[in-house]
Design a protein around this motif. Structure first.
Motif, PDB file in Angstrom:
ATOM      1  N   ASP A   8       0.788  -1.058   0.107  1.00  5.14           N
ATOM      2  CA  ASP A   8       0.014  -0.088   0.002  1.00  5.14           C
ATOM      3  C   ASP A   8       0.819   1.163  -0.122  1.00  5.14           C
ATOM      4  N   THR A   9       0.402   2.427  -0.035  1.00  3.40           N
ATOM      5  CA  THR A   9       0.987   3.644  -0.110  1.00  3.40           C
ATOM      6  C   THR A   9       1.795   3.816   1.170  1.00  3.40           C
ATOM      7  N   SER A  10       1.399   3.467   2.179  1.00  6.26           N
ATOM      8  CA  SER A  10       2.449   3.659   3.555  1.00  6.26           C
ATOM      9  C   SER A  10       3.987   2.880   3.220  1.00  6.26           C
ATOM     10  N   GLY A  14       7.173   4.799   3.442  1.00  8.48           N
ATOM     11  CA  GLY A  14       8.076   4.324   4.359  1.00  8.48           C
ATOM     12  C   GLY A  14       9.556   4.126   3.894  1.00  8.48           C
ATOM     13  N   ASP A  17      10.863   7.588   5.425  1.00 11.58           N
ATOM     14  CA  ASP A  17      10.432   7.870   6.639  1.00 11.58           C
ATOM     15  C   ASP A  17      11.583   7.347   7.480  1.00 11.58           C
ATOM     16  N   THR A  24      12.141  -0.866   5.139  1.00 12.19           N
ATOM     17  CA  THR A  24      11.470  -0.778   3.891  1.00 12.19           C
ATOM     18  C   THR A  24      12.353  -0.888   2.857  1.00 12.19           C
ATOM     19  N   ASP A  96      -8.309   2.091   3.000  1.00 11.64           N
ATOM     20  CA  ASP A  96      -7.651   1.053   3.532  1.00 11.64           C
ATOM     21  C   ASP A  96      -8.254  -0.409   2.900  1.00 11.64           C
ATOM     22  N   SER A 113       2.157  -3.216   4.982  1.00  9.23           N
ATOM     23  CA  SER A 113       1.705  -1.955   5.175  1.00  9.23           C
ATOM     24  C   SER A 113       2.437  -1.492   6.454  1.00  9.23           C
ATOM     25  N   TRP A 114       2.326  -0.228   6.594  1.00 11.59           N
ATOM     26  CA  TRP A 114       2.968   0.501   7.991  1.00 11.59           C
ATOM     27  C   TRP A 114       1.686   1.160   8.619  1.00 11.59           C
ATOM     28  N   ASN A 115       0.596   1.034   8.227  1.00  8.92           N
ATOM     29  CA  ASN A 115      -0.643   1.478   8.688  1.00  8.92           C
ATOM     30  C   ASN A 115      -0.964   0.622   9.820  1.00  8.92           C
ATOM     31  N   SER A 144       3.749  -6.067   8.636  1.00 12.26           N
ATOM     32  CA  SER A 144       4.688  -4.721   8.352  1.00 12.26           C
ATOM     33  C   SER A 144       5.824  -5.326   7.552  1.00 12.26           C
TER      34      SER A 144
END
Length: 154
Positions: A8-10, A14, A17, A24, A96, A113-115, A144
């Motif tokens: 996903d976008t995270s 990431g 980040d 990542t 999501d 994901s990081w969400n 994750s």
């Protein structure tokens, strides 16, 4: 067989980040080594439109053969709506839910994901899988990127 990982976008964000960068980048190294393939959706493309240029262009640095591209379908929209109706998450988490529905329908090996609030969350994962099983879909594995990197043997 190469593992298919829906991102996903995270995960894209990431990469840049400080908190998520190391794991990542290691996941992307697995991609470069052709150990995995990223499953990416048109939903990801849409979400990246508003991202900073360096985030938006990250995936463009890799050959298209590193990716499996999928598109949002009416089936995925309906499944995502069911997650909301079943109160797995609130209405504001519809995007999501669409990522999870796409990954479920396309039977990926894992969604990365990081969400942690709406996706990589044990109670939420149980909720998504409860809906999936009741509707005849397979369970979705959600992790994750930290859980998807390989650590060298000591």
């Amino acid at each position: 067989m190469i593992q298919r990982i829906y991102i996903d976008t995270s995960v894209v964000g990431g990469f840049f980040d400080e908190e998520f960068k190391e794991a990542t980048i290691m996941l992307f190294q697995r991609l470069e080594n052709r150990e995995i393939i990223f499953v990416v959706s048109d939903l990801l493309d849409l979400e990246l439109l508003n991202a900073p240029i360096h985030v938006k262009e990250l995936l463009l640095q890799y050959p298209s053969v590193y990716f499996e591209r999928i598109e949002l379908s009416s089936e995925a929209v309906k499944l995502a709506d069911t997650y909301i109706e079943e109160k797995v998450v609130g209405k504001t988490s519809i995007e999501d839910c669409r990522h999870i529905a796409l990954a479920t329908i396309h039977k990926v090996d894992v969604l990365a994901s990081w969400n942690f609030k709406h996706i990589v969350n044990l109670d939420r994962i149980k909720g998504y899988n409860s809906v999936n099983l009741r509707l005849g879909y397979t369970m979705i594995e959600i992790r994750s990127p930290k859980d998807l990197i390989k650590y060298e043997e000591e």
